[in-house]
Motif scaffolding. Structure first.
Motif, PDB file in Angstrom:
ATOM      1  N   ASN A   1      23.550  44.790  41.478  1.00 33.37           N
ATOM      2  CA  ASN A   1      24.046  43.902  42.527  1.00 33.37           C
ATOM      3  C   ASN A   1      24.089  42.429  42.133  1.00 33.37           C
ATOM      4  O   ASN A   1      25.054  41.738  42.458  1.00 33.37           O
ATOM      5  CB  ASN A   1      23.237  44.088  43.815  1.00 33.37           C
ATOM      6  N   PRO A   2      23.069  41.894  41.435  1.00 31.97           N
ATOM      7  CA  PRO A   2      23.170  40.481  41.034  1.00 31.97           C
ATOM      8  C   PRO A   2      24.374  40.220  40.135  1.00 31.97           C
ATOM      9  O   PRO A   2      25.052  39.194  40.282  1.00 31.97           O
ATOM     10  CB  PRO A   2      21.849  40.232  40.295  1.00 31.97           C
ATOM     11  N   ALA A   3      24.656  41.131  39.218  1.00 31.95           N
ATOM     12  CA  ALA A   3      25.816  40.968  38.346  1.00 31.95           C
ATOM     13  C   ALA A   3      27.115  41.101  39.133  1.00 31.95           C
ATOM     14  O   ALA A   3      28.080  40.367  38.896  1.00 31.95           O
ATOM     15  CB  ALA A   3      25.769  42.004  37.223  1.00 31.95           C
ATOM     16  N   ASN A   4      27.148  42.056  40.077  1.00 34.52           N
ATOM     17  CA  ASN A   4      28.335  42.200  40.920  1.00 34.52           C
ATOM     18  C   ASN A   4      28.588  40.922  41.705  1.00 34.52           C
ATOM     19  O   ASN A   4      29.735  40.457  41.821  1.00 34.52           O
ATOM     20  CB  ASN A   4      28.160  43.360  41.897  1.00 34.52           C
ATOM     21  N   LEU A   5      27.523  40.324  42.240  1.00 37.87           N
ATOM     22  CA  LEU A   5      27.653  39.096  43.025  1.00 37.87           C
ATOM     23  C   LEU A   5      28.093  37.931  42.145  1.00 37.87           C
ATOM     24  O   LEU A   5      28.914  37.101  42.561  1.00 37.87           O
ATOM     25  CB  LEU A   5      26.330  38.783  43.720  1.00 37.87           C
ATOM     26  N   ALA A   6      27.573  37.857  40.935  1.00 39.60           N
ATOM     27  CA  ALA A   6      27.999  36.797  40.011  1.00 39.60           C
ATOM     28  C   ALA A   6      29.491  36.904  39.742  1.00 39.60           C
ATOM     29  O   ALA A   6      30.207  35.896  39.669  1.00 39.60           O
ATOM     30  CB  ALA A   6      27.214  36.885  38.706  1.00 39.60           C
ATOM     31  N   GLY A   7      29.983  38.142  39.598  1.00 42.39           N
ATOM     32  CA  GLY A   7      31.408  38.348  39.386  1.00 42.39           C
ATOM     33  C   GLY A   7      32.236  37.944  40.587  1.00 42.39           C
ATOM     34  O   GLY A   7      33.318  37.351  40.444  1.00 42.39           O
ATOM     35  N   ILE A   8      31.744  38.247  41.785  1.00 41.68           N
ATOM     36  CA  ILE A   8      32.455  37.856  43.004  1.00 41.68           C
ATOM     37  C   ILE A   8      32.588  36.341  43.077  1.00 41.68           C
ATOM     38  O   ILE A   8      33.674  35.799  43.343  1.00 41.68           O
ATOM     39  CB  ILE A   8      31.719  38.402  44.249  1.00 41.68           C
ATOM     40  N   ARG A   9      31.509  35.641  42.826  1.00 41.22           N
ATOM     41  CA  ARG A   9      31.526  34.181  42.945  1.00 41.22           C
ATOM     42  C   ARG A   9      32.404  33.541  41.869  1.00 41.22           C
ATOM     43  O   ARG A   9      33.124  32.574  42.144  1.00 41.22           O
ATOM     44  CB  ARG A   9      30.098  33.647  42.899  1.00 41.22           C
ATOM     45  N   ALA A  10      32.374  34.090  40.680  1.00 42.36           N
ATOM     46  CA  ALA A  10      33.229  33.568  39.625  1.00 42.36           C
ATOM     47  C   ALA A  10      34.699  33.842  39.935  1.00 42.36           C
ATOM     48  O   ALA A  10      35.574  33.001  39.692  1.00 42.36           O
ATOM     49  CB  ALA A  10      32.843  34.185  38.282  1.00 42.36           C
ATOM     50  N   ALA A  11      34.978  35.019  40.492  1.00 40.35           N
ATOM     51  CA  ALA A  11      36.360  35.357  40.851  1.00 40.35           C
ATOM     52  C   ALA A  11      36.863  34.479  41.988  1.00 40.35           C
ATOM     53  O   ALA A  11      38.040  34.096  42.014  1.00 40.35           O
ATOM     54  CB  ALA A  11      36.442  36.829  41.240  1.00 40.35           C
ATOM     55  N   GLN A  12      35.992  34.165  42.926  1.00 34.91           N
ATOM     56  CA  GLN A  12      36.394  33.277  44.016  1.00 34.91           C
ATOM     57  C   GLN A  12      36.754  31.891  43.497  1.00 34.91           C
ATOM     58  O   GLN A  12      37.682  31.252  44.005  1.00 34.91           O
ATOM     59  CB  GLN A  12      35.265  33.178  45.048  1.00 34.91           C
ATOM     60  N   ALA A  13      36.035  31.440  42.479  1.00 39.64           N
ATOM     61  CA  ALA A  13      36.356  30.145  41.875  1.00 39.64           C
ATOM     62  C   ALA A  13      37.698  30.204  41.142  1.00 39.64           C
ATOM     63  O   ALA A  13      38.470  29.244  41.167  1.00 39.64           O
ATOM     64  CB  ALA A  13      35.245  29.723  40.917  1.00 39.64           C
ATOM     65  N   ALA A  14      37.978  31.353  40.509  1.00 39.39           N
ATOM     66  CA  ALA A  14      39.231  31.500  39.758  1.00 39.39           C
ATOM     67  C   ALA A  14      40.416  31.784  40.669  1.00 39.39           C
ATOM     68  O   ALA A  14      41.545  31.362  40.373  1.00 39.39           O
ATOM     69  CB  ALA A  14      39.080  32.616  38.731  1.00 39.39           C
ATOM     70  N   PHE A  15      40.166  32.494  41.778  1.00 38.89           N
ATOM     71  CA  PHE A  15      41.235  32.850  42.722  1.00 38.89           C
ATOM     72  C   PHE A  15      40.790  32.480  44.140  1.00 38.89           C
ATOM     73  O   PHE A  15      40.462  33.350  44.952  1.00 38.89           O
ATOM     74  CB  PHE A  15      41.541  34.347  42.637  1.00 38.89           C
ATOM     75  N   PRO A  16      40.786  31.193  44.459  1.00 44.45           N
ATOM     76  CA  PRO A  16      40.223  30.752  45.742  1.00 44.45           C
ATOM     77  C   PRO A  16      41.110  31.013  46.951  1.00 44.45           C
ATOM     78  O   PRO A  16      40.635  30.948  48.089  1.00 44.45           O
ATOM     79  CB  PRO A  16      40.040  29.250  45.530  1.00 44.45           C
ATOM     80  N   ASP A  17      42.378  31.333  46.738  1.00 43.19           N
ATOM     81  CA  ASP A  17      43.324  31.396  47.857  1.00 43.19           C
ATOM     82  C   ASP A  17      43.707  32.813  48.265  1.00 43.19           C
ATOM     83  O   ASP A  17      44.648  33.001  49.040  1.00 43.19           O
ATOM     84  CB  ASP A  17      44.595  30.605  47.495  1.00 43.19           C
TER      85      ASP A  17
ATOM     86  N   ARG B   1      37.710  32.606  33.028  1.00 49.58           N
ATOM     87  CA  ARG B   1      38.673  31.710  32.391  1.00 49.58           C
ATOM     88  C   ARG B   1      39.277  32.377  31.148  1.00 49.58           C
ATOM     89  O   ARG B   1      40.483  32.264  30.887  1.00 49.58           O
ATOM     90  CB  ARG B   1      38.011  30.382  32.023  1.00 49.58           C
ATOM     91  N   ALA B   2      38.426  33.096  30.401  1.00 46.46           N
ATOM     92  CA  ALA B   2      38.926  33.812  29.223  1.00 46.46           C
ATOM     93  C   ALA B   2      39.903  34.909  29.632  1.00 46.46           C
ATOM     94  O   ALA B   2      40.911  35.149  28.952  1.00 46.46           O
ATOM     95  CB  ALA B   2      37.757  34.406  28.438  1.00 46.46           C
ATOM     96  N   MET B   3      39.624  35.562  30.751  1.00 45.29           N
ATOM     97  CA  MET B   3      40.526  36.591  31.254  1.00 45.29           C
ATOM     98  C   MET B   3      41.884  35.985  31.616  1.00 45.29           C
ATOM     99  O   MET B   3      42.940  36.520  31.236  1.00 45.29           O
ATOM    100  CB  MET B   3      39.917  37.272  32.478  1.00 45.29           C
ATOM    101  N   ILE B   4      41.877  34.866  32.335  1.00 49.83           N
ATOM    102  CA  ILE B   4      43.130  34.213  32.724  1.00 49.83           C
ATOM    103  C   ILE B   4      43.895  33.749  31.493  1.00 49.83           C
ATOM    104  O   ILE B   4      45.122  33.881  31.414  1.00 49.83           O
ATOM    105  CB  ILE B   4      42.839  33.039  33.685  1.00 49.83           C
ATOM    106  N   ASP B   5      43.189  33.245  30.501  1.00 47.40           N
ATOM    107  CA  ASP B   5      43.845  32.840  29.249  1.00 47.40           C
ATOM    108  C   ASP B   5      44.533  34.037  28.591  1.00 47.40           C
ATOM    109  O   ASP B   5      45.642  33.915  28.051  1.00 47.40           O
ATOM    110  CB  ASP B   5      42.825  32.227  28.283  1.00 47.40           C
ATOM    111  N   ALA B   6      43.857  35.198  28.634  1.00 46.73           N
ATOM    112  CA  ALA B   6      44.448  36.393  28.035  1.00 46.73           C
ATOM    113  C   ALA B   6      45.719  36.804  28.767  1.00 46.73           C
ATOM    114  O   ALA B   6      46.713  37.208  28.143  1.00 46.73           O
ATOM    115  CB  ALA B   6      43.425  37.533  28.040  1.00 46.73           C
ATOM    116  N   PHE B   7      45.703  36.700  30.104  1.00 45.31           N
ATOM    117  CA  PHE B   7      46.910  37.001  30.870  1.00 45.31           C
ATOM    118  C   PHE B   7      48.041  36.047  30.500  1.00 45.31           C
ATOM    119  O   PHE B   7      49.184  36.467  30.304  1.00 45.31           O
ATOM    120  CB  PHE B   7      46.622  36.906  32.370  1.00 45.31           C
TER     121      PHE B   7
END
Length: 396
Positions: free
Chosen positions: A122-138, A65-71
């Motif tokens: 890998n756990p951190a990579n997976l956390a990033g994937i899931r958070a990104a899917q929530a931010a960009f679901p489509d 969310r902070a990343m999207i706000d920065a954009f």
């Protein structure tokens, strides 16, 4: 215009880059640190400037969310309509993933199961994937595995000489890492030399805080220095690299160190930090110049190990078109480059002192004209490589 969002998610950080699909131009990049703490530290940069902030980052979703706000605040705005796909760096793909892979629930499950081989990554990579899917679901999400490039190694290179049944049961073998960088740099090096990739023989030295060597034959990895984990191989910032396994037995039996303490010692308290008190080669070099004997020995060990692998990979490849330096140390430390290849003139490898010390940046040759083996400096760009592979999978 469409773009690929490249994500490198760590346990407490989120690194991102937005890359225009056709031109591969960087539109924006950023880093959010201290994820998991009440307040994070973020930087966001575009060709027009750079900005910093201290957003709330209790978890990876908040970081996105902070990343999207920065954009939205600093550009490019409207990122939701601009991003056509998200490419994710994933450290360990084991023997399951040989190529870029669209993320599905099963792929997520596999990445999670492979966490036992890369528990810090890998756990951190997976956390990033899931958070990104929530931010960009489509949009599609694509996993790019560090280990995939090395799946072309022959059994002679990836097999450890331990009980075969034990190795099979626990999937013990050499996997190799930094594959995205080695692939990108080897392709760039072949193009620089004007040699068809499929006919090239290259030794790529990715030297950063983590470091690895790779023998690339015809664009395919045939040997690499990192092994079952990123701990094996070259001396690194905090990792020991190659070590007699009996050292671990000795420290456990007579030093009383637990498994966790040994893990911490070899991964976080060894390498240049353990030898010279700093994981930063610039600090170690300065200390050595000031007469610090430990720092001088540390540099000698570091460069000797690189030379050892260059010689070994010349034998593996049956000769080479080039030795290629890349990543933070490889691109910016002329002293390391010179010392690592010193004495190899009889094998056709030499460094031109003036070219090596030049302030020139970008792709360049630092060997004398006419040298049988070229010595090159090729800046790596793992984000562009991830974007390329992501775009290729999505458009296929």
């Amino acid at each position: 215009m469409t773009a690929i969002l490249v994500v490198n998610s760590g346990s407490s950080s989120l690194k991102y880059q937005l890359i225009e699909t056709e031109s591969e131009r960087m539109l924006a990049k950023g880093l959010i640190e201290r994820i998991g703490q009440e307040r994070g530290v973020s930087t966001h940069a575009t060709p027009e400037g750079e900005w910093s902030a201290e957003p709330s980052t209790p978890d990876h979703e908040a970081a996105f969310r902070a990343m999207i706000d920065a954009f939205e605040e600093h550009g490019p705005s409207g990122i939701g309509g601009l991003v056509s796909a998200v490419g994710h760096r994933v450290v360990h793909g084991g023997a399951r993933f040989f190529e870029p892979t669209v993320v599905t629930p099963q792929v997520e499950k596999d990445i999670d199961e492979l966490a036992e081989y890369a528990p810090l990554h890998n756990p951190a990579n997976l956390a990033g994937i899931r958070a990104a899917q929530a931010a960009f679901p489509d949009v599609p999400h694509v996993a790019i595995f560090d280990t995939a490039f090395h799946q072309t190694m022959p059994p002679a290179a990836y097999t450890y000489a331990i009980d075969a049944d034990v190795a099979e049961q626990y999937r013990i073998r050499r996997y190799g890492f930094h594959g995205t960088s080695h692939k990108y740099v080897s392709e760039k090096a072949a193009a620089f030399l004007g040699v068809p990739l499929e006919e090239s023989r290259l030794i790529v030295l990715h030297l950063g805080n983590g470091a690895s060597a790779c023998a690339v034959d015809g664009g395919r990895s045939v040997e690499t220095s990192m092994g079952f984990t990123p701990l094996q191989g070259l001396v690194m910032g905090t990792r020991s690299g190659d070590l007699d396994p009996a050292v671990v037995f000795q420290l456990a039996r007579f030093g009383g160190l637990s498994l966790d303490e040994l893990d911490n010692l070899l991964n976080k308290r060894s390498g240049m930090l353990g030898l010279a008190g700093s994981s930063d080669l610039r600090d170690v070099g300065r200390k050595a110049d000031e007469g610090d004997e430990r720092a001088r020995v540390a540099l000698d060990v570091y460069c000797h190990r690189i030379k050892h692998y260059v010689g070994a990979y010349l034998a593996v490849l049956g000769g080479a078109d080039a030795v290629v330096f890349t990543a933070g140390v490889g691109e910016n430390a002329p002293g390391i480059r010179a010392q690592s290849l010193s004495g190899l003139e009889g094998l056709g490898i030499a460094v031109d002192a003036a070219r090596n010390r030049s302030g020139e940046r970008g792709e360049r040759r630092i060997s004398p004209d006419g040298s049988p083996v070229a010595v090159l400096v090729i800046p790596t760009n793992e984000e562009v490589e991830i974007a390329r592979q992501t775009a290729a999978v999505v458009s296929a």
